[in-house]
Every structure is written in C-alpha cells, then in structure tokens.
Scaffold this motif. Structure first.
Motif, PDB file in Angstrom:
ATOM      1  N   MET A   1       0.758  -1.051   0.101  1.00 10.82           N
ATOM      2  CA  MET A   1      -0.124   0.019  -0.181  1.00 10.82           C
ATOM      3  C   MET A   1       0.844   1.353  -0.019  1.00 10.82           C
ATOM      4  SD  MET A   1      -2.763  -1.415   2.747  1.00 10.82           S
ATOM      5  CE  MET A   1      -3.877   0.095   2.397  1.00 10.82           C
ATOM      6  N   THR A   2       0.472   2.461  -0.703  1.00 16.85           N
ATOM      7  CA  THR A   2       1.463   3.406  -0.909  1.00 16.85           C
ATOM      8  C   THR A   2       1.740   4.136   0.436  1.00 16.85           C
ATOM      9  OG1 THR A   2      -0.458   4.870  -1.442  1.00 16.85           O
ATOM     10  CG2 THR A   2       0.827   3.820  -3.254  1.00 16.85           C
ATOM     11  N   ARG A   3       0.603   4.104   1.192  1.00 19.60           N
ATOM     12  CA  ARG A   3       0.767   4.583   2.516  1.00 19.60           C
ATOM     13  C   ARG A   3       2.111   4.282   3.530  1.00 19.60           C
ATOM     14  NH1 ARG A   3      -4.800   2.734   4.721  1.00 19.60           N
ATOM     15  NH2 ARG A   3      -4.131   0.715   5.803  1.00 19.60           N
ATOM     16  N   TRP A   4       2.455   3.006   3.098  1.00 19.00           N
ATOM     17  CA  TRP A   4       3.418   2.481   3.780  1.00 19.00           C
ATOM     18  C   TRP A   4       4.905   2.620   3.302  1.00 19.00           C
ATOM     19  CZ3 TRP A   4       2.257   1.503   8.442  1.00 19.00           C
ATOM     20  CH2 TRP A   4       0.975   1.111   8.951  1.00 19.00           C
ATOM     21  N   ARG A   5       4.860   3.314   2.055  1.00 16.51           N
ATOM     22  CA  ARG A   5       6.163   3.082   1.154  1.00 16.51           C
ATOM     23  C   ARG A   5       7.280   3.768   1.824  1.00 16.51           C
ATOM     24  NH1 ARG A   5       4.814   5.751  -4.116  1.00 16.51           N
ATOM     25  NH2 ARG A   5       3.405   4.106  -4.316  1.00 16.51           N
ATOM     26  N   ASN A   6       7.228   4.678   2.359  1.00 13.40           N
ATOM     27  CA  ASN A   6       8.411   5.572   3.089  1.00 13.40           C
ATOM     28  C   ASN A   6       8.869   4.544   3.957  1.00 13.40           C
ATOM     29  OD1 ASN A   6       8.318   7.530   1.254  1.00 13.40           O
ATOM     30  ND2 ASN A   6       7.089   8.758   2.636  1.00 13.40           N
ATOM     31  N   ILE A   7       7.827   3.988   4.982  1.00 10.71           N
ATOM     32  CA  ILE A   7       8.293   3.099   5.992  1.00 10.71           C
ATOM     33  C   ILE A   7       8.922   1.958   5.649  1.00 10.71           C
ATOM     34  CG2 ILE A   7       7.562   1.952   7.881  1.00 10.71           C
ATOM     35  CD1 ILE A   7       5.145   3.641   8.204  1.00 10.71           C
ATOM     36  N   ALA A   8       8.391   1.159   4.621  1.00 11.81           N
ATOM     37  CA  ALA A   8       9.176   0.074   4.146  1.00 11.81           C
ATOM     38  C   ALA A   8      10.509   0.423   3.470  1.00 11.81           C
ATOM     39  CB  ALA A   8       8.288  -0.457   2.996  1.00 11.81           C
ATOM     40  N   VAL A  60      -0.263   3.177  14.753  1.00 12.32           N
ATOM     41  CA  VAL A  60      -1.327   4.004  14.840  1.00 12.32           C
ATOM     42  C   VAL A  60      -1.498   4.763  13.475  1.00 12.32           C
ATOM     43  CG1 VAL A  60      -2.282   6.287  16.207  1.00 12.32           C
ATOM     44  CG2 VAL A  60      -0.620   4.552  17.377  1.00 12.32           C
ATOM     45  N   LEU A  61      -2.931   4.570  13.340  1.00 10.07           N
ATOM     46  CA  LEU A  61      -3.250   5.301  12.010  1.00 10.07           C
ATOM     47  C   LEU A  61      -4.424   6.459  12.465  1.00 10.07           C
ATOM     48  CD1 LEU A  61      -4.481   2.341   9.825  1.00 10.07           C
ATOM     49  CD2 LEU A  61      -2.255   3.452  10.125  1.00 10.07           C
ATOM     50  N   LYS A  62      -4.260   7.735  11.826  1.00 11.82           N
ATOM     51  CA  LYS A  62      -5.155   8.855  12.016  1.00 11.82           C
ATOM     52  C   LYS A  62      -5.609   9.091  10.589  1.00 11.82           C
ATOM     53  CE  LYS A  62      -6.726  12.726  13.987  1.00 11.82           C
ATOM     54  NZ  LYS A  62      -7.785  12.911  14.506  1.00 11.82           N
ATOM     55  N   ASP A  63      -6.879   9.131  10.438  1.00  5.87           N
ATOM     56  CA  ASP A  63      -7.403   9.606   9.254  1.00  5.87           C
ATOM     57  C   ASP A  63      -6.946   8.778   8.148  1.00  5.87           C
ATOM     58  OD1 ASP A  63      -9.069  11.557  10.272  1.00  5.87           O
ATOM     59  OD2 ASP A  63      -7.515  12.944  10.299  1.00  5.87           O
ATOM     60  N   GLY A  64      -6.574   7.252   8.486  1.00  2.00           N
ATOM     61  CA  GLY A  64      -6.181   6.283   7.423  1.00  2.00           C
ATOM     62  C   GLY A  64      -4.759   6.451   6.951  1.00  2.00           C
ATOM     63  N   LYS A  65      -4.053   7.468   7.669  1.00  2.00           N
ATOM     64  CA  LYS A  65      -2.448   7.569   7.410  1.00  2.00           C
ATOM     65  C   LYS A  65      -1.670   6.998   8.813  1.00  2.00           C
ATOM     66  CE  LYS A  65      -3.234  11.369   4.321  1.00  2.00           C
ATOM     67  NZ  LYS A  65      -3.149  12.806   4.167  1.00  2.00           N
ATOM     68  N   PRO A  66      -0.586   6.415   8.364  1.00  2.00           N
ATOM     69  CA  PRO A  66       0.367   6.028   9.475  1.00  2.00           C
ATOM     70  C   PRO A  66       0.812   7.142  10.066  1.00  2.00           C
ATOM     71  CG  PRO A  66       1.255   5.288   7.525  1.00  2.00           C
ATOM     72  CD  PRO A  66      -0.075   5.802   7.186  1.00  2.00           C
ATOM     73  N   ILE A  67       0.986   7.465  11.474  1.00  2.00           N
ATOM     74  CA  ILE A  67       1.726   8.473  12.257  1.00  2.00           C
ATOM     75  C   ILE A  67       2.595   7.892  13.270  1.00  2.00           C
ATOM     76  CG2 ILE A  67      -0.294  10.093  11.794  1.00  2.00           C
ATOM     77  CD1 ILE A  67      -1.000   9.631  14.825  1.00  2.00           C
ATOM     78  N   TYR A  68       2.433   6.506  13.387  1.00  2.53           N
ATOM     79  CA  TYR A  68       3.349   6.081  14.327  1.00  2.53           C
ATOM     80  C   TYR A  68       3.622   4.531  13.950  1.00  2.53           C
ATOM     81  CZ  TYR A  68       5.697   4.545  19.070  1.00  2.53           C
ATOM     82  OH  TYR A  68       6.347   4.111  19.792  1.00  2.53           O
ATOM     83  N   ARG A 331     -11.178   9.054  14.667  1.00  5.08           N
ATOM     84  CA  ARG A 331     -10.714   8.677  13.598  1.00  5.08           C
ATOM     85  C   ARG A 331      -9.301   8.093  13.672  1.00  5.08           C
ATOM     86  NH1 ARG A 331     -13.376   7.153   9.458  1.00  5.08           N
ATOM     87  NH2 ARG A 331     -11.655   7.897   8.124  1.00  5.08           N
ATOM     88  N   ILE A 332      -9.186   7.078  14.645  1.00  2.82           N
ATOM     89  CA  ILE A 332      -7.893   6.401  14.716  1.00  2.82           C
ATOM     90  C   ILE A 332      -8.146   5.098  14.683  1.00  2.82           C
ATOM     91  CG2 ILE A 332      -6.686   8.360  15.870  1.00  2.82           C
ATOM     92  CD1 ILE A 332      -6.974   7.151  18.538  1.00  2.82           C
ATOM     93  N   VAL A 333      -7.038   4.367  14.635  1.00  6.19           N
ATOM     94  CA  VAL A 333      -6.760   2.850  14.701  1.00  6.19           C
ATOM     95  C   VAL A 333      -5.502   2.717  15.317  1.00  6.19           C
ATOM     96  CG1 VAL A 333      -6.494   0.422  13.621  1.00  6.19           C
ATOM     97  CG2 VAL A 333      -8.081   2.413  12.686  1.00  6.19           C
ATOM     98  N   VAL A 334      -5.636   2.109  16.449  1.00  3.73           N
ATOM     99  CA  VAL A 334      -4.390   1.624  17.211  1.00  3.73           C
ATOM    100  C   VAL A 334      -4.241   0.141  17.217  1.00  3.73           C
ATOM    101  CG1 VAL A 334      -3.345   1.648  19.757  1.00  3.73           C
ATOM    102  CG2 VAL A 334      -4.687   3.586  18.585  1.00  3.73           C
TER     103      VAL A 334
END
Length: 369
Positions: A1-8, A60-68, A331-334
C-alpha cells in the motif's frame, strides 16, 4: 500500500546481518501538526514502561494514514503476528459476507445438523455471534487442561475441532446469558466452511475457504499477509489462529473505521458494521464478535477501558494482549501486538487508554494536551 512506502524503505535499511531489525525509536513518518504532543510518548511507553512489556508492535493510524509505527527487536513490518482471539472478528466478517449474499440469516436457526433434533435447534446465528447460544462450553478455569478450548486447540479433541464444539449440550435457554468462549466461534467458522465448500474433502474444504478469505477479505482490504490455519478435517480455526503483519491488522481496523469501504469500494456492508458494533442484549460490552468500550455485563475491567472512554471505541482483542482498537469519534486505529500474561494486562489497557485519549474528537480545535 502506498501509505507504507516510506516506512518500508526506511525499514529495509535497518536489516542486520542476522536478519533482525534494529528498530528506530519512532516510525520514520511525517507527523501532522494536528497530532497531539502527548500521543507519541504515550505510544513509546508501550515499549519502554516495564509494566507494559512485552510489546512487539504498535501502529497508529490517523485519518487512514500511519503516524506511528514501532517494533521490538527481532520483529518488523514483514513479521506475521498471531491473532489469538482477534480471529473472531475475522470469522464474523466472513459470516457477514454470507449474510450479504443471502446464504445465511441472522434470526433463523443456525445451520448445525447435529442440533436439529434437540433444544439446540432454536439457537440462531445472531445468538452465536453474540456469545449467547446457551451451549455449555468451558473457556478457561482452575484446571486449564480440562477447558474445552485448550482441549480442542492443543489436546485430545484437536483432530476435529468443529465436532468437539457442536457436541456440548445446552446449559441455559438461548439468548439469555453471555458466555464468552472460543468454541462458539469455531462453530461459526464451521458454518462458513459448510456454506463455501459443502461436501468437500478436508483438503478441498481448506482450499475453498482460504480462497474465499482471500477473495472477499484479504485482497479487497489490503491484508495480503493474512493467513488462517485449519484443523486436519479442513475446519477453519476461526476463533484463534490467524496470522498477519501489524500493518495488515491495522488495515483490518481501518476497514471497519471507514464503514466497510476501501478505496471507494464497499467491502463489508455498512449494516454489518453497525451490527457488529451494536451492544448485544446480554452484554453491552460485546457486539458481533467485537468488544465494545461499554460497561460489560459483569462490570469488570477485562476487555477495553470503559471507565476512561470513549464509548464509541470497539476492538478485536486476543489472548496475551493483542489489540486492534477502532475509535470513530477520533478517526484513529491503534494496533498493539505482544505477549503479556492476561492476569497482568491492566497496565497495558491503561496505557492504550492514555494513547487513545491523547487524541481529541474529530472536529475539535485542540491539537495537544
């Protein structure tokens, strides 16, 4: 998924010669200004506070984006981690697909052939989902070797877990008592298998159910790592044994946070999302195989953190401190995955409550505490 590209990309630079990850203090992601200043220390505490160990992964996701995103040494973005009872909401989701397809109904007798000629014939699918079947099952107790769940997973009845699950008698009338137990979910998983692969051999049963999981859930929800296990008869271990990366567990939470929608596609019907997150008649702290952040029927602190709120939070929860917590109002997922003995989990619940409550409700002007 593109939201993880930088993390990966960053994580790939951290591989050591032995293949373990030397983990960063915090995830290499941009932190939006709207993230409260107290959120990152609260997340870090899940690793650094001795009372909260052993934490293996937090996202932690906030508004669908990983913040942690952070992992303990030896774990990383590609590590599949066990669900334990977080498999129960997976099974519930599979049931939801079959209800949506018109192949199952919530308020008709559950399709269990062994129950047709006795009092158990009145048990409905809804009552199974609410853990209120009335069937006598022993989840745990002072003699763990005698517990139905342990016997079916690891001991003398493990050759056919569904047979063991449906064999027990009725103890109280259906729909009158909440009794959390894993074998109830294994009955639901057997129902899924019977509908998806009627009359199939164990090998074919396993193949067809796995394909159903991949086609309807894992693929559309972006959970490519999801892998659920089966017993020798091809029965899905739907109450206990699914594996996925922390990122994919977060994707499961985001699926439910977004009302069953992924990338504009309705993967899980909105009425099913409402059903599983609505308090059940026999326990306000439990929905359709999801735990709710409401005062439970027994008034104890053993699931989420109902004393601290927020009341709209709900979660997939597993043995030894596995959590996928969804909070629509914020709007968070933990996600917290680890190995903490159940009798010392209260500090972990308190830590998760602190993290969740560091975020303001959606629409609030406050950005820090």
């Amino acid at each position: 998924m593109t939201r993880w590209r930088n993390i990966a990309a960053a994580a790939s630079l951290l591989l050591t010669a032995g293949g373990a990850l030397a983990q960063p203090e915090r995830s290499p992601v941009a932190i939006p200004a709207t993230v409260p200043a107290s959120a990152l220390p609260a997340a870090d505490a899940l690793f650094t506070d001795p009372a909260l160990k052993e934490t293996r992964a937090v996202i932690v996701l906030k508004d669908g984006k990983p913040i942690y995103e952070r992992y303990a040494p030896g774990y990383g973005p590609g590590t599949r981690l066990i669900s334990w009872s977080m498999a129960k909401p997976i099974t519930s989701t599979l049931i939801g697909f079959l209800v949506a397809d018109g192949k199952l109904e919530l308020d008709t007798p559950a399709p269990v052939p062994e129950w047709r000629n006795d009092a158990r014939a009145k048990i409905t699918l809804r009552q199974l989902l609410h853990m209120a079947s009335g069937v006598k099952h022993i989840e745990a107790g002072p003699a763990p070797e005698r517990a139905d769940t342990n016997r079916a997973l690891f001991a003398d009845t493990s050759a056919d877990i569904a047979k063991a699950a449906v064999a027990e008698p009725l103890e109280v009338p259906p729909g009158t008592r909440f009794e959390y137990n894993t074998l109830t979910t294994h009955i639901l998983a057997r129902i899924v298998s019977d509908v998806v692969a009627p009359g199939a051999t164990p090998a074919e049963r396993k193949r067809k159910v796995r394909a159903f999981i991949n086609d309807r859930l894992a693929g559309p929800a972006g959970m490519a790592s999801l892998l659920c296990e089966f017993d020798p008869q091809g029965n899905l271990y739907g109450g206990s044994l699914c594996f996925a990366t922390a990122r994919d567990w977060a994707a499961f939470g985001q699926l439910y946070l977004d009302g069953g929608v992924v990338a504009g596609v309705q993967v899980v019907r909105p009425d099913w999302v409402r059903f599983v997150t609505t308090p059940s008649p026999t326990n306000p702290g439990y929905g359709g195989q999801f735990w709710l952040n409401r005062k439970p029927a027994n008034g104890k602190d053993e699931a989420l953190f109902w004393r601290a709120g927020p009341p709209d939070a709900f979660a997939a929860i597993g043995h030894l401190g596995q959590y996928v917590i969804v909070v629509p109002s914020k709007r968070i997922v933990v996600v917290r995955l680890g190995k903490t003995q159940d009798d010392v989990l209260q500090p972990v619940r308190d830590g998760l409550a602190k993290l969740v409550n560091s975020f303001e409700p959606k629409g609030s002007l406050a950005v820090s505490k």
